[in-house]
Scaffold this motif. Structure first.
Motif, PDB file in Angstrom:
ATOM      1  N   GLN A 219       0.851  -1.193   0.000  1.00 26.21           N
ATOM      2  CA  GLN A 219       0.000   0.000   0.000  1.00 26.21           C
ATOM      3  C   GLN A 219       0.885   1.241   0.000  1.00 26.21           C
ATOM      4  O   GLN A 219       1.488   1.599   0.998  1.00 26.21           O
ATOM      5  CB  GLN A 219      -0.916  -0.016   1.226  1.00 26.21           C
ATOM      6  CG  GLN A 219      -1.916   1.131   1.256  1.00 26.21           C
ATOM      7  CD  GLN A 219      -2.989   0.919   2.298  1.00 26.21           C
ATOM      8  OE1 GLN A 219      -3.584  -0.167   2.384  1.00 26.21           O
ATOM      9  NE2 GLN A 219      -3.258   1.944   3.098  1.00 26.21           N
ATOM     10  N   SER A 254      -1.433  -6.368  -0.757  1.00 26.44           N
ATOM     11  CA  SER A 254      -2.174  -5.781  -1.868  1.00 26.44           C
ATOM     12  C   SER A 254      -1.459  -4.507  -2.330  1.00 26.44           C
ATOM     13  O   SER A 254      -1.307  -3.555  -1.566  1.00 26.44           O
ATOM     14  CB  SER A 254      -3.603  -5.446  -1.442  1.00 26.44           C
ATOM     15  OG  SER A 254      -4.327  -6.618  -1.151  1.00 26.44           O
ATOM     16  N   LEU A 256      -1.181  -1.096  -4.256  1.00 24.16           N
ATOM     17  CA  LEU A 256      -2.089  -0.048  -4.703  1.00 24.16           C
ATOM     18  C   LEU A 256      -1.430   1.304  -4.487  1.00 24.16           C
ATOM     19  O   LEU A 256      -0.476   1.438  -3.711  1.00 24.16           O
ATOM     20  CB  LEU A 256      -3.424  -0.116  -3.957  1.00 24.16           C
ATOM     21  CG  LEU A 256      -3.369   0.027  -2.428  1.00 24.16           C
ATOM     22  CD1 LEU A 256      -3.692   1.451  -1.990  1.00 24.16           C
ATOM     23  CD2 LEU A 256      -4.348  -0.941  -1.756  1.00 24.16           C
ATOM     24  N   LEU A 258      -2.561   5.095  -3.292  1.00 22.89           N
ATOM     25  CA  LEU A 258      -3.634   5.838  -2.639  1.00 22.89           C
ATOM     26  C   LEU A 258      -3.179   7.273  -2.402  1.00 22.89           C
ATOM     27  O   LEU A 258      -2.129   7.507  -1.802  1.00 22.89           O
ATOM     28  CB  LEU A 258      -4.022   5.162  -1.324  1.00 22.89           C
ATOM     29  CG  LEU A 258      -5.187   5.752  -0.533  1.00 22.89           C
ATOM     30  CD1 LEU A 258      -5.926   4.655   0.232  1.00 22.89           C
ATOM     31  CD2 LEU A 258      -4.729   6.828   0.457  1.00 22.89           C
ATOM     32  N   GLY A 297      -4.125  -3.716  -6.862  1.00 26.69           N
ATOM     33  CA  GLY A 297      -5.302  -3.045  -6.321  1.00 26.69           C
ATOM     34  C   GLY A 297      -5.763  -1.780  -7.001  1.00 26.69           C
ATOM     35  O   GLY A 297      -6.824  -1.259  -6.677  1.00 26.69           O
ATOM     36  N   ILE A 300      -6.403   4.863  -6.042  1.00 25.41           N
ATOM     37  CA  ILE A 300      -7.450   5.448  -5.199  1.00 25.41           C
ATOM     38  C   ILE A 300      -7.135   6.927  -4.978  1.00 25.41           C
ATOM     39  O   ILE A 300      -6.041   7.261  -4.512  1.00 25.41           O
ATOM     40  CB  ILE A 300      -7.545   4.734  -3.837  1.00 25.41           C
ATOM     41  CG1 ILE A 300      -7.834   3.243  -4.018  1.00 25.41           C
ATOM     42  CG2 ILE A 300      -8.608   5.380  -2.955  1.00 25.41           C
ATOM     43  CD1 ILE A 300      -7.756   2.455  -2.711  1.00 25.41           C
ATOM     44  N   GLY A 332     -11.711  -1.284   0.487  1.00 24.18           N
ATOM     45  CA  GLY A 332     -10.498  -1.971   0.068  1.00 24.18           C
ATOM     46  C   GLY A 332      -9.277  -1.762   0.935  1.00 24.18           C
ATOM     47  O   GLY A 332      -8.306  -2.509   0.829  1.00 24.18           O
ATOM     48  N   LEU A 368     -11.385  -3.338  -4.441  1.00 27.43           N
ATOM     49  CA  LEU A 368     -10.511  -2.384  -5.105  1.00 27.43           C
ATOM     50  C   LEU A 368     -10.800  -2.459  -6.595  1.00 27.43           C
ATOM     51  O   LEU A 368     -10.891  -3.540  -7.168  1.00 27.43           O
ATOM     52  CB  LEU A 368      -9.042  -2.709  -4.822  1.00 27.43           C
ATOM     53  CG  LEU A 368      -8.598  -2.575  -3.363  1.00 27.43           C
ATOM     54  CD1 LEU A 368      -7.233  -3.205  -3.153  1.00 27.43           C
ATOM     55  CD2 LEU A 368      -8.582  -1.113  -2.938  1.00 27.43           C
ATOM     56  N   THR A 372     -10.589   4.276  -8.192  1.00 28.86           N
ATOM     57  CA  THR A 372     -11.564   4.541  -7.138  1.00 28.86           C
ATOM     58  C   THR A 372     -11.474   6.011  -6.763  1.00 28.86           C
ATOM     59  O   THR A 372     -10.387   6.512  -6.454  1.00 28.86           O
ATOM     60  CB  THR A 372     -11.294   3.683  -5.894  1.00 28.86           C
ATOM     61  OG1 THR A 372     -11.341   2.293  -6.247  1.00 28.86           O
ATOM     62  CG2 THR A 372     -12.325   3.949  -4.816  1.00 28.86           C
TER      63      THR A 372
END
Length: 543
Positions: A219, A254, A256, A258, A297, A300, A332, A368, A372
């Motif tokens: 993340q 995961s 991703l 963000l 993911g 975001i 998520g 996810l 997003t």
């Protein structure tokens, strides 16, 4: 929506004219994004035009699906009548698409001028996202696949992105971590991996360097949350055209990206050099196939614009979205929130971007997507974005006021465009092309909702213009509209397979004024009345 999602961790490695002054608080809906959008002049000849046939009139049961919620039903006959009450709709259309392109140069049904709805919209004289069989507006910055081929110079989505050579000796830029060289098959040299830090503070610039890609591991966050009203954190991620960012799905967390409230991302590519977010497997020759999904993911973006659904102990919100306490946790991830009172909030610029092979369904209602958006404001500029092969939605929009243009959702396994939680905005030039073999059942080209609490403020309010929805999933319909959401659809093309209708309008609440979603306008409830369809060409039931 949560009640229609799939369970389980998915990690697949296999192959209108409607005037807005009729809506209370309409001036708060959203403001146009920066700049203007140019409709490209057709230049490339393709399939010879064909002539539409005159089919048997469609029945209400074929056109619309009736779904009962809380003992409330909007019948198929009522839904067909509502669409027929609009202007220049053709509910008896036949397939007039060659892939995503119309087969004829003339508009399939007379178009309306969407700029009469709001100045954000580009004035157009055609229905669908593409102006005939030779429109090049979606070429170059998209990738091509069996799901949707835009032609032009766009690479295959399964192709290794153009990273360049020289990775063995390349130097990672300041603020990134040298992670060594990723070998590509039997090649003697590979790509230098420059890993992003787990938390980005201050300004981090990702320049285009030949032979270099930027790695996401776990993340990865831009900034830390400043709350509903906090000042900007000062964290900014700048990404140059042509940069490739790949998620390292070889480790268990995961992966991703963000962007927290108060932080910004400026990912601005070009037609010839889009920015590509993808899975690391996509950097190996033949590392992915057209069937691969759910490798990481996704992206975001979280902002401080109003939302309609507030977490326990926060809110409630009002029609103007002025609550300074209303916020909600994003799906998520754990403990990351969106929402606030700033309708014009900016999370940065996200333009000419591809997001490939993303989407993870963790549990029911906790997924996810490719992209997003949570409470992002009208100051956030989003256009020319493709989400390809998400194992969940292409894009899900939770509240906020961000307007968008040129949005392409290809190969999603769930909904193409999913909006809810009081989103209020405009989207133009939209394409949803679900998986060619059919997405997961109960997945829609677009799903529009207000999460069953149908009179929460702000009320979900959207306007779609120039859209092409190609439905393959055996869902009730291509367009699901429920939860009391207010919508107008103009200049669209909707195509569905046999046994699948075109619309599915649902109300789950009865008030003195009638059933939500289709009841008369009520300013006290920020309700502008039943949905509106104008200049939409429907090709339902495989016709």
């Amino acid at each position: 929506m949560s009640s229609f999602k799939r369970f389980g961790l998915v990690l697949m490695s296999s192959s209108a004219a409607l005037a807005l002054n009729g809506c209370s608080g309409a001036s708060d809906v959203a403001s146009p994004g920066a700049g203007s959008v140019v409709i490209n002049v057709p230049t490339t000849p393709t399939t010879p035009p064909t002539t539409p046939t005159t089919p048997t009139a469609i029945t209400a049961a074929q056109f619309a699906a009736a779904t009962t919620v809380n003992d409330i039903t909007i019948t198929a006959e009522e839904q067909l009548a509502l669409v027929n009450a609009g202007t220049n709709n053709n509910v008896n259309g036949t397939n007039m698409l060659n892939g995503v392109y119309p087969t004829v140069a003339t508009s399939l049904t007379p178009a309306m001028d969407p700029s009469t709805i709001n100045a954000f919209f580009t004035s157009t004289n055609f229905v669908g996202a593409l102006n005939g069989p030779t429109d090049t507006a979606f070429q170059g910055w998209t990738c091509n696949s069996t799901t949707a081929d835009f032609g032009g110079s766009g690479a295959r989505c399964t192709s290794v992105p153009a990273i360049g050579s020289g990775g063995a000796t390349a130097v990672c830029p300041t603020g990134t971590i040298d992670d060594g060289v990723l070998m590509n098959g039997t090649a003697s040299t590979g790509f230098k991996a420059c890993r992003l830090p787990t938390v980005i503070t201050g300004t981090l610039n990702l320049p285009k360097i030949a032979g270099v890609f930027y790695r996401l591991r776990g993340q990865t966050e831009v900034g830390t949350d400043v709350g509903t009203t906090g000042a900007d954190s000062g964290a900014v991620l700048n990404i140059e055209p042509g940069v490739v960012i790949a998620a390292d799905s070889t480790e268990p967390t995961s992966d991703l990206l963000l962007v927290n409230r108060g932080a910004k991302i400026n990912a601005v590519g070009t037609v010839a050099n889009p920015i590509i977010f993808t899975a690391q497997a996509n950097l190996i020759t033949n590392g992915v196939s057209d069937a691969v999904q759910g490798q990481w993911g996704g992206v975001i973006l979280l902002g401080r614009a109003p939302v309609g659904v507030c977490a326990a102990g926060t809110g409630p919100n009002n029609a103007a979205g002025t609550s300074t306490t209303c916020q909600q946790a994003i799906e998520g991830v754990t403990g990351r929130f969106y929402g606030g009172p700033t309708a014009a909030d900016s999370s940065g610029n996200f333009q000419y971007v591809q997001i490939r092979f993303s989407g993870i369904a963790i549990s029911d209602g906790n997924e996810l997507q490719g992209l997003t958006l949570g409470g992002t404001g009208s100051g956030t500029v989003i256009d020319h974005v493709q989400s390809h092969n998400s194992s969940d939605d292409g894009v899900e929009i939770f509240g906020g006021t961000t307007n968008m243009k040129y949005m392409v959702m290809t190969g999603a396994d769930d909904d193409g465009f999913d909006i809810d939680n009081g989103y209020r905005g405009f989207i133009q030039f939209m394409i949803t092309a679900q998986k060619s073999t059919g997405a997961t059942a109960d997945s829609f080209s677009t799903e529009i909702d207000s999460n069953n609490a149908e009179d929460l403020f702000p009320r979900t309010f959207g306007r779609y213009a120039n859209f092409t929805f190609i439905q393959t999933a055996l869902a009730p319909a291509a367009i699901r509209l429920r939860g009391g959401a207010d919508m107008t659809f103009v200049n669209g093309i909707v195509k569905t397979p046999a046994t699948v209708g075109c619309v599915n309008i649902i109300a789950g609440q009865q008030t003195a004024g009638g059933r939500t979603t289709v009841r008369p306008a009520d300013a006290a409830l920020q309700d502008v009345g039943p949905p509106v369809f104008n200049s939409v060409y429907f090709s339902c039931q495989g016709r």
